[in-house]
Design an enzyme around this catalytic site. Structure first.
Site, short mmCIF file in Angstrom:
data_model
loop_
_atom_site.label_atom_id
_atom_site.label_comp_id
_atom_site.label_asym_id
_atom_site.label_seq_id
_atom_site.Cartn_x
_atom_site.Cartn_y
_atom_site.Cartn_z
CG ASN A 142 6.63 14.46 10.01
OD1 ASN A 142 7.68 14.05 10.60
ND2 ASN A 142 4.95 13.87 9.18
CD GLU A 176 7.80 5.10 2.94
OE1 GLU A 176 7.95 5.87 3.27
OE2 GLU A 176 6.94 3.90 3.08
CB SER A 219 7.62 7.53 6.88
OG SER A 219 6.89 6.03 7.11
CG ASP A 256 5.59 8.64 -0.97
OD1 ASP A 256 5.94 9.64 -0.29
OD2 ASP A 256 4.47 7.76 -0.34
CE LYS A 273 4.98 13.19 6.28
NZ LYS A 273 4.67 12.03 5.55
CG HIS A 289 2.83 6.01 3.97
ND1 HIS A 289 1.47 6.62 3.19
CD2 HIS A 289 2.98 6.24 4.79
CE1 HIS A 289 1.43 6.69 4.09
NE2 HIS A 289 2.00 7.32 4.79
CG HIS A 316 9.99 11.15 5.76
ND1 HIS A 316 8.97 11.62 6.81
CD2 HIS A 316 8.17 10.57 5.22
CE1 HIS A 316 7.84 11.21 7.04
NE2 HIS A 316 7.70 10.40 6.49
#
Ligand SMILES: *Cc1c(COP(=O)(O)O)cnc(C)c1O
Length: 374
Positions: free
Chosen positions: A47, A177, A181, A206, A231, A133, A209
């Site tokens: 990541n 998210e 992910s 969230d 990440k 997540h 990423h």
């Protein structure tokens, strides 16, 4: 009473061999390579999206903090662990996100879990995307609120749940998210903002990423952002960002921050240095995203939206075989299987970094080609 180890052994045996998780020792080198069992592989499972884990400025910032403050923070933030690197990073994060304030936790998991658990309570509803997540689901369970799930990115389904149930609850929090992910796709944030306004709810996103790769401009319409320093930001830790009032409240009530030792100054300083590079060199995020797009284009896959590209294989055993075949050719690409992803969608999960070269990316595409369904 049976012995603890007998109970645990029986439980372990009930997990099918193919699904059993294992810890594998891995040494990351130069950001793009890992060594496992003495063999070196090109690494497409990390990541470190911006290629900052080994950046000299990041290492130097960590080293300076180590020299000045030592290895650990020595206490929780609310006792004596709140070293100056925290405030500096939180100000920089809030500025970058164009929000009032940010609060750093020990991990992204602790940040999101602790925030949800602190905000919501019995009588409230948490409405989560099916692919959200584990930190959101675990936080929801800790909070005591009712948890409901909507089908992944399905706004009609989310709305039908709100239309039916909104009136039975006090406060409602929608959680999702920004970039998912395991799929690399993005949540329809505009539609979620519209939904949360129409159903008097709050929205938490969230961004683990997303940060450094893709920027969402209507920051203030999302009530709570959370993310990780582990990440794109190349260190360890997590954050929550939003209003100053939210942070003041979390300092009183987020148990995952209050009852846990502060991060080492070196880790916070490293994340701050990485953030400064990320802001100064936006081409790094663009490069990682460009690699992902070149990869999907070479394979005729749907265009990448982030640095994460799933190559759906289907059966668990086939995904494992694909991952093993790639390892034979010197590429480290993880196979992801249920229950992490839905049944029948076992996949290769490929991640790209600014540290990769285009040649490496195209070589991987060539090696993955036989496994792509046409
Ligand atoms: C990685 C990740 C986290 C956890 O962050 P850590 O800092 O590794 O604890 C939380 N949410 C999502 C979506 C993630 O991908």
């Amino acid at each position: 009473m049976p012995a603890l180890n007998d109970v645990l052994s029986a439980r372990l045996h009930s997990i099918p061999e193919a699904s059993r998780r294992a810890l594998v020792e891995a040494h990351v080198r130069h950001g793009t390579h890992i060594v496992v069992d003495g063999r070196e592989y090109l690494h497409f499972s990390g990541n470190d999206y911006l290629g900052l884990i080994q950046h000299p400025k990041v290492l130097q910032a960590a080293q300076n903090a180590l020299d000045t403050h030592g290895a650990g923070a020595g206490a929780s933030r609310l006792v004596t662990g709140n070293h100056a690197h925290y405030g500096a990073l939180e100000t920089a994060l809030a500025d970058y996100l164009r929000l009032e304030a940010a609060l750093v936790f020990s991990s992204g998991y602790a940040a999101t879990l602790g925030t949800i658990a602190a905000l919501m309570e019995e009588g409230d509803l948490i409405l989560a995307d099916k692919y959200a997540h584990a930190c959101m689901i675990d936080g929801a369970q800790l909070s005591g609120a009712k948890l409901m799930r909507f089908a992944h990115n399905d706004m009609a389904h989310a709305e039908s749940i709100l239309a039916k149930h909104r009136s039975q609850f006090n406060n409602v929090l929608i959680v999702t998210e920004h970039i998912f992910s395991m799929d690399g796709d993005n949540a329809p944030l505009d539609a979620l903002i519209d939904l949360k306004k129409r159903y008097r709810s709050w929205l938490m996103v969230d961004d683990a990423h997303g940060i450094g790769i893709t920027y969402y401009l209507h920051k203030n319409d999302v009530d709570i952002w959370s993310g990780t320093l582990s990440k794109a930001l190349a260190s360890v830790g997590g954050y929550v960002a939003g209003s100053r009032t939210l942070m003041n409240y979390l300092i009183q009530s987020a148990r995952s921050m209050i009852f846990s030792t502060a991060l080492p100054p070196s880790a916070v300083a490293a994340a701050h240095a990485a953030l400064e590079i990320m802001v100064a060199e936006p081409e790094r995020g663009a490069l990682a995203l460009g690699h992902a797009k070149a990869f999907t284009e070479a394979l005729g896959l749907p265009p990448a939206h982030s640095a994460i590209v799933p190559v759906i294989i289907g059966e668990d055993a086939d995904a494992v075989a694909a991952s093993a075949a790639l390892k034979e050719q010197g590429f480290w690409v993880s196979a992801i299987r249920p229950p992490t992803v839905p049944k029948g969608t076992a996949r290769l999960r490929v991640t790209f970094s600014a540290a990769h070269t285009r040649e490496q990316v195209l070589a991987l595409a060539e090696a993955v080609k036989p496994w792509v369904k046409s």
